[in-house]
Design a protein around this motif. Structure first.
Motif, mmCIF file in Angstrom:
data_model
loop_
_atom_site.group_PDB
_atom_site.id
_atom_site.type_symbol
_atom_site.label_atom_id
_atom_site.label_comp_id
_atom_site.label_asym_id
_atom_site.label_seq_id
_atom_site.Cartn_x
_atom_site.Cartn_y
_atom_site.Cartn_z
ATOM 1 N N SER A 144 -3.127 7.128 -10.488
ATOM 2 C CA SER A 144 -3.439 6.207 -9.398
ATOM 3 C C SER A 144 -2.620 4.953 -9.626
ATOM 4 N N THR A 180 1.426 4.104 -3.011
ATOM 5 C CA THR A 180 1.238 5.535 -2.767
ATOM 6 C C THR A 180 2.449 6.339 -3.250
ATOM 7 N N SER A 222 -3.389 -0.541 -3.103
ATOM 8 C CA SER A 222 -3.550 0.572 -4.023
ATOM 9 C C SER A 222 -3.331 1.907 -3.330
ATOM 10 N N SER A 223 -3.016 2.911 -4.175
ATOM 11 C CA SER A 223 -2.727 4.242 -3.644
ATOM 12 C C SER A 223 -4.020 4.961 -3.263
ATOM 13 N N ASP A 224 -5.123 4.634 -3.912
ATOM 14 C CA ASP A 224 -6.389 5.307 -3.596
ATOM 15 C C ASP A 224 -7.579 4.427 -4.000
ATOM 16 N N THR A 258 0.838 -1.199 0.000
ATOM 17 C CA THR A 258 0.000 0.000 0.000
ATOM 18 C C THR A 258 0.877 1.254 0.000
ATOM 19 N N ASP A 259 1.891 1.282 0.864
ATOM 20 C CA ASP A 259 2.770 2.445 0.922
ATOM 21 C C ASP A 259 3.567 2.600 -0.370
ATOM 22 N N THR A 308 2.640 9.249 -6.233
ATOM 23 C CA THR A 308 3.182 10.584 -5.978
ATOM 24 C C THR A 308 4.360 10.871 -6.906
#
Lengths: 81, 260
Positions: B62, B48, B78-80, B44-45, B52
């Motif tokens: 995304s 993200t 996932s990032s979002d 997950t991190d 970014t």
């Protein structure tokens, strides 16, 4: 199903059990180290290589060890997701 | 030109924003490997920071990461929420660019979802979620696992040439970190399994001793009695053993010392 470990080994019967165990192991989707660790935890005495050989039908094991492998597979499967 | 254009071959002397960004990315990944308590959290991190790192003004990406391990459930991170929906959608349909990248271990680029004919059902659904283009980059791992980084852009052609290069570069670096994270997770799991096995074996050995004493029998015979009791009553071996011990001594807890 078993003879209580009293009778003399019956080759045909043993080979059959091995096949059943191998098939159950395949179906259960368990890793070999995972199975071995559990089997060791319920008192199993054969090392991982021996269990592997047994499940590939390359080696015979004493009746008690076969029972324990079978028990391990059953208990892990019952616990499974 | 862009912040990420030089990621694959950082030229000496030009340690500008690209070099600094890459350096931070590597440090950040190392921190994640060390700090994450499980693979899912690490993924997950990582997703993200991918989003970014690769997003540009006017092109907000995304990111979703999917990992398939042998004999384990698939890990998806996932990032979002948008990436999560898209990954879930694709897994439920069972086909799409990311699933294809995972299966074939080759990169899949869909520059224009409108024009792409390979996955009509998925593409239509993704367009409805506001996606214009997709890039799926497989990770090459040493571990017995497959992984893919899925990048989603709201724009058509959201991954121009340098964008693709940057994504491939970052994915290559992240693959090393994921390998480490998977290794640590596997070691941690087998350590936990062994600790549980030692505990359970102590209980069973104690019960075997009790059965031997009561029945004046050999260890093997005692084991057979225990195995039979367990299978007839359909109760786990360890629980039958614990029952025998508590029947004799009232003990229900069996402290075993196993410290690292």
């Amino acid at each position: 199903m078993d003879d209580g470990g009293l009778g003399t080994p019956q080759p045909a019967f043993e080979a059959d059990r091995r096949k059943v165990a191998a098939a159950q192991f395949q179906k259960a989707n368990i890793s070999l180290p995972g199975l071995w660790t559990y089997y060791y935890g319920i008192g199993g005495n054969v090392d991982q290589l021996g269990v592997d050989a047994y499940l590939h039908e390359l080696m015979e094991l004493p009746p008690l060890q076969m029972d324990l492998i079978q028990t391990a597979i059953q208990e892990i499967t019952a616990d499974g997701p | 030109m862009s912040q990420d254009s030089d990621i694959r071959e950082p030229q000496s002397g030009s340690v500008g924003r690209a070099g600094a960004g890459l350096h931070d990315f590597v440090l950040h990944l190392q921190d994640l490997v060390l700090a994450s308590s499980d693979v899912r959290e690490f993924l997950t991190d990582t997703a993200t920071i991918f989003a970014t790192q690769l997003s540009q003004p006017g092109n907000h990406l995304s990111c979703g990461i999917t990992v398939v391990r042998q004999k384990r459930p698939v890990a998806v991170a996932s990032s979002d929420a948008r990436a999560r929906n898209l990954d879930e959608l694709q897994n439920s349909i069972g086909d799409g660019p990311c699933v294809t990248a995972l299966r074939t271990e080759t990169m899949v680029h869909v520059p224009d979802l409108e024009a792409d004919l390979r996955w009509p059902r998925y593409n239509r659904a993704a367009r409805q979620l506001g996606i214009g283009s997709i890039l799926a980059v497989p990770m090459h791992l040493d571990a017995a696992a497959q992984a893919v980084v899925n990048l989603y852009s709201p724009n058509t052609d959201g991954f121009p040439h340098h964008g693709v290069d940057a994504s491939v570069g970052l994915t290559g670096i992240a693959a090393k970190a994921l390998d480490l994270a998977l290794n640590i997770a596997q070691l941690r799991d087998s350590r936990d399994d062994l600790a549980a096995a030692l505990k359970s074996r102590t209980v069973i050995d104690t019960a075997i001793g009790a059965i031997m004493a009561q029945n004046r029998c050999s260890r093997d015979a005692a084991f057979q009695i225990l195995v039979k009791a367990s299978s007839y009553r359909n109760i786990k071996l360890k629980e039958v053993a614990a029952g025998i011990i508590s029947g004799i001594s009232g003990e229900r807890e069996f402290p075993t010392t196993y410290d690292e």
